[in-house]
Design an enzyme around this catalytic site. Structure first.
Site, PDB file in Angstrom:
ATOM      1  N   CYS A 104       0.695  -1.192   0.013  1.00 26.92           N
ATOM      2  CA  CYS A 104       0.077  -0.179   0.004  1.00 26.92           C
ATOM      3  C   CYS A 104       0.895   1.360   0.050  1.00 26.92           C
ATOM      4  CB  CYS A 104      -1.033   0.217   1.073  1.00 26.92           C
ATOM      5  SG  CYS A 104      -0.293  -0.171   2.820  1.00 26.92           S
ATOM      6  N   ASP A 310      -7.471   5.655  -1.616  1.00 25.76           N
ATOM      7  CA  ASP A 310      -7.109   4.270  -0.967  1.00 25.76           C
ATOM      8  C   ASP A 310      -6.643   3.079  -1.821  1.00 25.76           C
ATOM      9  OD1 ASP A 310      -6.981   2.258   0.876  1.00 25.76           O
ATOM     10  OD2 ASP A 310      -8.919   2.604   1.916  1.00 25.76           O
ATOM     11  N   HIS A 312      -6.346   0.180  -1.309  1.00 29.78           N
ATOM     12  CA  HIS A 312      -6.535  -1.147  -0.674  1.00 29.78           C
ATOM     13  C   HIS A 312      -7.646  -1.942  -1.351  1.00 29.78           C
ATOM     14  CE1 HIS A 312      -4.113   0.822   2.820  1.00 29.78           C
ATOM     15  NE2 HIS A 312      -3.643  -0.365   2.929  1.00 29.78           N
TER      16      HIS A 312
END
EC number: 3.4.22.-
Length: 424
Positions: A104, A310, A312
């Site tokens: 990430c 994000d 993820h």
């Protein structure tokens, strides 16, 4: 969402003795695809943008949430969204084929540098549209990040270059480590010709940066000499627009990354307003950071909430078509951006800025000095020349060539916990 996952898992375990193989199969399926299930459901949890009279700041641009919501979403969608990928070529030939669970911060590093490349080649006001035929420069930028070993800033290149920073492949990075790796990789990007500077010890030294971005100042030392050969990598495509040799000889576009630690376990509230000011500057590239072991790319704020992309979400690796078509929809976040309260931010971050000209850098310096008199505590120090207590610029050689990349490893401490703690 975490509660839902826990209940599903407990149910599978509870009824395994009753339903036998069926429950066991479900348990195996759940464990294997838990991350993907979470990814697919999380979009339903994202709230629409708030109705507020407070200004919305996105990478140096101000918007109204009441009258410019479409413009806000168009701006956010136009940022490159680099997420977890799966089924790409094994890293190092025999390594992982997915970065889910560990990549990430690497993806956030790609996003902040991707924003620099967009500003460099397309301009801050460029907008992405799935219906339009994309410019060649845009395709070149995407090729620089595609998940292949020969792309300038691929997950393969970042992970393997990180080994020199003491990070094994598959190990989680901090903001400082990814900044150092991006600096090293940028040396090989002969198309963009960026000057990537990582300001250490919470200090930005103007003299260092000007010598880095204006190589002719160091002509006697041969610092402006270019490598004899450049490795052939994706991103330097024929027909892509770049600055001329004369323009880059005057000023190499600057990507300034400043790793900071703004507290011990939580962010010191004295830094909140200065951090917001960073997003309001026209040179802003945003911030990489997040929560412990969960990195995000922060692109702005509204009120006391940070706006972020994000990484993820696990998506399949993309393979460009033979006819040159690049399926790019998965590289843009086409839903309202995520938000979190600024006090939830982990204190270990890296702030980024892009200065395409010397005038832009001089303006940035003036803004930083003006902001030091405002409310809050300055996050870093801006000085004209090298402080005596820091390592000299001559030792670091501020305009490295290919051979310098190995030498740089000896001078930078990539452990993120080594930051000087800033406090009142």
């Amino acid at each position: 969402m975490k509660l839902l996952k826990r209940k599903l898992l407990l149910s599978a375990i509870k009824y395994a003795p009753v339903f036998g193989e069926a429950a066991a199969t479900f348990l195996d399926f759940f464990v294997k695809y838990a991350t993907l299930t979470y990814d697919s459901l999380r979009f339903g949890e994202i709230e629409d943008f708030p109705e507020t009279s407070e200004p919305v700041w996105i990478l140096g641009k101000q918007f109204s949430a009441l009258t410019e919501k479409d413009e806000i979403l168009a701006d956010v969608t136009s940022r490159l969204w680099l997420t977890y990928r799966k089924n790409f070529q094994p890293i190092g030939g025999t390594g992982p084929t997915s970065d889910t669970g560990w990549g990430c911060m690497l993806r956030c590093g790609q996003m902040i540098l991707g924003e620099a490349l967009v500003c460099r080649h397309l301009g801050r006001d460029w907008r992405w549209s799935p219906e339009k035929q994309q410019r060649q420069e845009y395709i070149s930028i995407l090729n620089a990040f595609i998940d292949k070993k020969d792309s300038y800033y691929s997950i393969h290149q970042i992970a393997q270059m990180g080994v020199g920073e003491g990070k094994s492949i598959g190990q989680w990075y901090g903001p400082n480590t990814v900044a150092q790796v991006l600096k090293k990789l940028s040396i090989f990007d002969s198309w963009s010709r960026l000057a990537v500077h990582v300001a250490m010890d919470n200090t930005v030294i103007i003299e260092e940066i000007k010598r880095l971005c204006m190589p002719w100042l160091d002509v006697d030392r041969g610092a402006c000499a270019l490598p004899e050969e450049s490795p052939e990598m994706n991103g330097d495509l024929e027909g892509a627009c770049a600055l001329t040799e004369d323009e880059t000889a005057l000023w190499k576009p600057l990507v300034l990354l400043i790793p900071l630690r703004l507290g011990l376990s939580d962010i010191n509230e004295a830094y909140i307003e200065p951090l917001k000011q960073c997003f309001m500057m026209p040179q802003s590239l945003g911030v990489i950071g997040g929560k412990p072991n969960s990195a995000h790319y922060f692109i702005g704020f509204v009120g006391d909430e940070l706006i972020y992309l994000d990484p993820h979400t696990t998506q399949p690796a993309v393979e460009p078509c033979e006819d040159g078509y690049f399926p790019d929809e998965s590289y843009h976040c086409q839903h309202p951006p995520c938000r979190m309260h600024i006090c939830e931010l982990d204190p270990s971050i890296a702030v980024g800025f892009f200065c395409p000209t010397e005038d832009d850098f001089d303006e940035w310096c003036a803004q930083i000095r003006k902001g030091s008199n405002c409310r809050g505590l300055p996050m870093f120090e801006l000085v004209d020349s090298q402080p005596s207590h820091l390592i000299t610029a001559d030792v670091l050689n501020l305009t490295p060539d290919y051979s310098d990349s190995d030498r740089l490893e000896r001078f930078f401490d990539s452990e993120d916990e080594e930051f000087e703690i800033l406090s009142l």
